[in-house]
Design an enzyme around this catalytic site. Sequence first.
Site, PDB file in Angstrom:
ATOM      1  N   LYS A  90       0.855  -1.186   0.000  1.00 15.47           N
ATOM      2  CA  LYS A  90       0.000   0.000   0.000  1.00 15.47           C
ATOM      3  C   LYS A  90       0.880   1.221   0.000  1.00 15.47           C
ATOM      4  O   LYS A  90       1.806   1.332   0.812  1.00 15.47           O
ATOM      5  CB  LYS A  90      -0.887  -0.015   1.266  1.00 15.47           C
ATOM      6  CG  LYS A  90      -1.845   1.143   1.362  1.00 15.47           C
ATOM      7  CD  LYS A  90      -3.150   0.851   0.670  1.00 15.47           C
ATOM      8  CE  LYS A  90      -3.960   2.097   0.383  1.00 15.47           C
ATOM      9  NZ  LYS A  90      -3.589   2.800  -0.869  1.00 15.47           N
ATOM     10  N   GLN A 111       7.331   3.828   3.741  1.00 12.50           N
ATOM     11  CA  GLN A 111       5.927   3.410   3.800  1.00 12.50           C
ATOM     12  C   GLN A 111       5.749   2.136   4.631  1.00 12.50           C
ATOM     13  O   GLN A 111       4.734   1.951   5.293  1.00 12.50           O
ATOM     14  CB  GLN A 111       5.425   3.183   2.367  1.00 12.50           C
ATOM     15  CG  GLN A 111       3.929   3.175   2.218  1.00 12.50           C
ATOM     16  CD  GLN A 111       3.327   4.562   2.154  1.00 12.50           C
ATOM     17  OE1 GLN A 111       3.850   5.428   1.468  1.00 12.50           O
ATOM     18  NE2 GLN A 111       2.234   4.783   2.865  1.00 12.50           N
ATOM     19  N   LYS A 114       5.665   3.325   8.264  1.00 12.59           N
ATOM     20  CA  LYS A 114       4.489   4.180   8.461  1.00 12.59           C
ATOM     21  C   LYS A 114       3.223   3.332   8.534  1.00 12.59           C
ATOM     22  O   LYS A 114       2.401   3.490   9.433  1.00 12.59           O
ATOM     23  CB  LYS A 114       4.394   5.154   7.272  1.00 12.59           C
ATOM     24  CG  LYS A 114       3.210   6.092   7.326  1.00 12.59           C
ATOM     25  CD  LYS A 114       3.052   6.878   6.037  1.00 12.59           C
ATOM     26  CE  LYS A 114       4.338   7.551   5.616  1.00 12.59           C
ATOM     27  NZ  LYS A 114       4.125   8.525   4.526  1.00 12.59           N
ATOM     28  N   LYS A 126       5.286   1.671  -3.197  1.00 14.75           N
ATOM     29  CA  LYS A 126       5.181   3.033  -3.736  1.00 14.75           C
ATOM     30  C   LYS A 126       5.437   2.961  -5.237  1.00 14.75           C
ATOM     31  O   LYS A 126       6.070   2.012  -5.719  1.00 14.75           O
ATOM     32  CB  LYS A 126       6.220   3.937  -3.074  1.00 14.75           C
ATOM     33  CG  LYS A 126       5.933   5.405  -3.182  1.00 14.75           C
ATOM     34  CD  LYS A 126       4.966   5.914  -2.132  1.00 14.75           C
ATOM     35  CE  LYS A 126       4.592   7.360  -2.364  1.00 14.75           C
ATOM     36  NZ  LYS A 126       3.818   7.930  -1.258  1.00 14.75           N
ATOM     37  N   GLY A 165      -2.761   8.300  -4.205  1.00 10.05           N
ATOM     38  CA  GLY A 165      -2.126   9.502  -4.756  1.00 10.05           C
ATOM     39  C   GLY A 165      -0.862   9.886  -4.002  1.00 10.05           C
ATOM     40  O   GLY A 165      -0.524   9.314  -2.973  1.00 10.05           O
ATOM     41  N   ASP A 166      -0.158  10.849  -4.539  1.00 12.13           N
ATOM     42  CA  ASP A 166       1.007  11.487  -3.901  1.00 12.13           C
ATOM     43  C   ASP A 166       1.231  12.765  -4.719  1.00 12.13           C
ATOM     44  O   ASP A 166       0.289  13.256  -5.367  1.00 12.13           O
ATOM     45  CB  ASP A 166       2.243  10.545  -3.931  1.00 12.13           C
ATOM     46  CG  ASP A 166       3.397  11.042  -3.049  1.00 12.13           C
ATOM     47  OD1 ASP A 166       3.384  10.759  -1.853  1.00 12.13           O
ATOM     48  OD2 ASP A 166       4.308  11.713  -3.562  1.00 12.13           O
ATOM     49  N   THR A 210      -4.367  13.465   5.255  1.00  8.67           N
ATOM     50  CA  THR A 210      -2.950  13.628   5.582  1.00  8.67           C
ATOM     51  C   THR A 210      -2.729  14.949   6.322  1.00  8.67           C
ATOM     52  O   THR A 210      -2.069  14.989   7.367  1.00  8.67           O
ATOM     53  CB  THR A 210      -2.082  13.551   4.314  1.00  8.67           C
ATOM     54  OG1 THR A 210      -2.422  12.366   3.607  1.00  8.67           O
ATOM     55  CG2 THR A 210      -0.604  13.520   4.660  1.00  8.67           C
ATOM     56  N   ASN A 241      -2.260  19.115  -1.843  1.00 11.46           N
ATOM     57  CA  ASN A 241      -3.244  18.430  -1.010  1.00 11.46           C
ATOM     58  C   ASN A 241      -2.883  18.478   0.473  1.00 11.46           C
ATOM     59  O   ASN A 241      -3.707  18.868   1.307  1.00 11.46           O
ATOM     60  CB  ASN A 241      -3.371  16.969  -1.493  1.00 11.46           C
ATOM     61  CG  ASN A 241      -4.182  16.121  -0.543  1.00 11.46           C
ATOM     62  OD1 ASN A 241      -3.664  15.540   0.398  1.00 11.46           O
ATOM     63  ND2 ASN A 241      -5.482  16.086  -0.752  1.00 11.46           N
ATOM     64  N   SER A 378      -6.820   5.722   3.925  1.00  8.91           N
ATOM     65  CA  SER A 378      -6.911   4.862   2.741  1.00  8.91           C
ATOM     66  C   SER A 378      -7.291   3.442   3.158  1.00  8.91           C
ATOM     67  O   SER A 378      -8.092   2.778   2.497  1.00  8.91           O
ATOM     68  CB  SER A 378      -5.564   4.803   2.017  1.00  8.91           C
ATOM     69  OG  SER A 378      -5.433   5.886   1.130  1.00  8.91           O
TER      70      SER A 378
HETATM   71  P1  NDP Z   1       0.694  17.832  -4.298  1.00  8.61           P
HETATM   72  O1  NDP Z   1       1.160  17.496  -5.659  1.00  8.61           O
HETATM   73  O2  NDP Z   1      -0.762  17.989  -4.050  1.00  8.61           O
HETATM   74  O3  NDP Z   1       1.412  19.149  -3.767  1.00  8.61           O
HETATM   75  C1  NDP Z   1       2.805  19.256  -3.704  1.00  8.61           C
HETATM   76  C2  NDP Z   1       3.156  20.674  -3.297  1.00  8.61           C
HETATM   77  O4  NDP Z   1       4.551  20.720  -3.006  1.00  8.61           O
HETATM   78  C3  NDP Z   1       2.909  21.685  -4.392  1.00  8.61           C
HETATM   79  O5  NDP Z   1       2.592  22.932  -3.824  1.00  8.61           O
HETATM   80  C4  NDP Z   1       4.255  21.731  -5.116  1.00  8.61           C
HETATM   81  O6  NDP Z   1       4.513  22.950  -5.791  1.00  8.61           O
HETATM   82  C5  NDP Z   1       5.216  21.558  -3.959  1.00  8.61           C
HETATM   83  N1  NDP Z   1       6.419  20.870  -4.433  1.00  8.61           N
HETATM   84  C6  NDP Z   1       6.504  19.609  -4.923  1.00  8.61           C
HETATM   85  N2  NDP Z   1       7.751  19.317  -5.309  1.00  8.61           N
HETATM   86  C7  NDP Z   1       8.466  20.423  -5.045  1.00  8.61           C
HETATM   87  C8  NDP Z   1       9.821  20.750  -5.201  1.00  8.61           C
HETATM   88  N3  NDP Z   1      10.691  19.870  -5.729  1.00  8.61           N
HETATM   89  N4  NDP Z   1      10.222  21.985  -4.799  1.00  8.61           N
HETATM   90  C9  NDP Z   1       9.337  22.868  -4.272  1.00  8.61           C
HETATM   91  N5  NDP Z   1       8.034  22.606  -4.108  1.00  8.61           N
HETATM   92  C10 NDP Z   1       7.610  21.411  -4.471  1.00  8.61           C
HETATM   93  O7  NDP Z   1       1.298  16.674  -3.353  1.00  8.61           O
HETATM   94  P2  NDP Z   1       0.845  16.239  -1.896  1.00  8.61           P
HETATM   95  O8  NDP Z   1       0.356  17.411  -1.137  1.00  8.61           O
HETATM   96  O9  NDP Z   1      -0.025  15.045  -2.034  1.00  8.61           O
HETATM   97  O10 NDP Z   1       2.223  15.713  -1.278  1.00  8.61           O
HETATM   98  C11 NDP Z   1       3.123  16.583  -0.576  1.00  8.61           C
HETATM   99  C12 NDP Z   1       4.057  15.759   0.280  1.00  8.61           C
HETATM  100  O11 NDP Z   1       3.294  14.987   1.229  1.00  8.61           O
HETATM  101  C13 NDP Z   1       4.930  14.734  -0.459  1.00  8.61           C
HETATM  102  O12 NDP Z   1       6.167  14.613   0.202  1.00  8.61           O
HETATM  103  C14 NDP Z   1       4.139  13.442  -0.290  1.00  8.61           C
HETATM  104  O13 NDP Z   1       4.980  12.299  -0.414  1.00  8.61           O
HETATM  105  C15 NDP Z   1       3.644  13.606   1.130  1.00  8.61           C
HETATM  106  N6  NDP Z   1       2.487  12.792   1.485  1.00  8.61           N
HETATM  107  C16 NDP Z   1       1.324  12.879   0.784  1.00  8.61           C
HETATM  108  C17 NDP Z   1       0.236  12.120   1.158  1.00  8.61           C
HETATM  109  C18 NDP Z   1      -1.096  12.262   0.505  1.00  8.61           C
HETATM  110  O14 NDP Z   1      -2.068  11.684   1.020  1.00  8.61           O
HETATM  111  N7  NDP Z   1      -1.229  13.009  -0.585  1.00  8.61           N
HETATM  112  C19 NDP Z   1       0.336  11.134   2.252  1.00  8.61           C
HETATM  113  C20 NDP Z   1       1.575  11.197   2.996  1.00  8.61           C
HETATM  114  C21 NDP Z   1       2.614  11.982   2.590  1.00  8.61           C
HETATM  115  P3  NDP Z   1       4.400  23.002  -7.396  1.00  8.61           P
HETATM  116  O15 NDP Z   1       2.938  22.803  -7.672  1.00  8.61           O
HETATM  117  O16 NDP Z   1       4.903  24.340  -7.755  1.00  8.61           O
HETATM  118  O17 NDP Z   1       5.254  21.870  -7.895  1.00  8.61           O
END
Ligand code: NDP
Length: 446
Positions: A90, A111, A114, A126, A165-166, A210, A241, A378
């Site tokens: 997962k 993961q 976690k 992943k 998603g991620d 999250t 997100n 999830s």
């Molecule tokens: P999204 O794609 O929804 O959002 C990512 C955000 O981070 C955007 O604002 C993006 O900006 C910014 N970002 C991404 N990469 C970079 C980078 N290299 N440098 C600067 N800014 C960056 O992703 P999520 O919110 O889903 O995920 C964010 C984090 O949370 C990740 O590390 C993910 O692994 C972790 N996570 C997510 C979960 C989930 O349920 N979605 C669960 C657990 C952890 P821009 O749009 O400009 O790229």
Amino acid sequence: MHEKLSSIYDNVLRRNPGETEFHQAVREVLESIGPVLGKHPEYAESKIIERICEPERQIIFRVPWADDRGEVQINRGFRVEFNGALGPYKGGLRFHPSVYLGIVKFLGFEQIFKNSLTGLPIGGGKGGSDFDPKGRSDREVMRFCQSFMTELYRHIGEYTDVPAGDIGVGGREIGYLFGQYKRITNRYESGVITGKGLAYGGAQVRTEATGYGCAFFVDEMLKARGTSFDGRRVTVSGSGNVAVYTIEKIEQLGGRVVACSDSSGYVLDEKGIDLDLLKQIKQVERGRLNVYAERRGHNATFVAGRNVWEVPCEVAMPSATQNEITGRDAAVMVGNGCIAVGEGANMPTTPEGIKVFLEAGVAFGPGKAANAGGVATSALEMQQNASRDSWTFEFSEHRLEEIMRDIHDRCLQTADEYGMPGDYVAGANIDGFRRVADAMLALGLI
Ligand code: NDP
């Protein structure tokens, strides 16, 4: 690091050259679990640690698709099925140009622990692709997702491997991926993917989970120190997100989020981030953050190309990507009065940054504990799909809150048990590891 673990780590470096993020994730866990080996020699005898560092299966595939001009594009797809001792693999899918095997393996490795910490029956995996959805039309994203799933479908299933998603994979992408899976297999197998829309088998609170979960976790850390979010000045990185729903819950808990970011820079809004405006720009228009400052007027400024961690805060919620807080950033944050950090993102703080926070006595919630609310919800989505049931928003949020408080308490208790009071990094790594290790022992040499 314990001598035996150090030689295991050297082997990981040798067998996985160039995968620096994976090395970093392994090192952090191995640095924590030395004391466990003293108490449990059976783990070393069965080579549990060597086995845990080696993925059960790694799938790499070509993803061909045609863009809107009819030009052929080729991306690379990945799915790493890391450890299935506790349940079906997962973990999410990440679509971002930086994705390569080392990123997918670091995320899959994290993961495992976690998912174990949630106490729910889910293994660790992943996946993702170096595809960049930014600037692509909905039809291009759909064609890419269809091509990606045309290969991935043969490797996944509700009892095998359940993606979600991620970064770069939200509700739109999950819909296209599930649609193609359903078409190819002719099965309405809702439990094959999570993060689905509410109209077709999704669960209440999964979208928010999250971010909400991370806010609950930090709320518990603050309470354990006799304080709360009330009136606290908070900064959040990212505006995707995790960031958006972290901001939402912190505002409900009485905190004031004054800054958030994207890859172009950050906005500073001393009155507190206007969430309706942020959601409109980021979720509806898929726009950039400078537009927020333009529409918000004189309250907010957009600072291009700078790092949000230069903004003074009492609580920091890194919610964008890996290694976004360096040792130097951490020192600036501590100097500015930061008392707590909750990692919404996976591994957003470098090892040097973690050291600075821990030495300064900052309450530091590592991602594998603090952001586990997403995968936990999830698993609740899978539970609802299996029983063809759907729970209310209130009930689902209550379950999430209970799970996060439980993870918090177990991290603290485990850290205490091993003589490292208040060290959530050690608590999370040890507690997550023990459950997986015990399951692996019970299942024999497989
Ligand atoms: P999204 O794609 O929804 O959002 C990512 C955000 O981070 C955007 O604002 C993006 O900006 C910014 N970002 C991404 N990469 C970079 C980078 N290299 N440098 C600067 N800014 C960056 O992703 P999520 O919110 O889903 O995920 C964010 C984090 O949370 C990740 O590390 C993910 O692994 C972790 N996570 C997510 C979960 C989930 O349920 N979605 C669960 C657990 C952890 P821009 O749009 O400009 O790229």
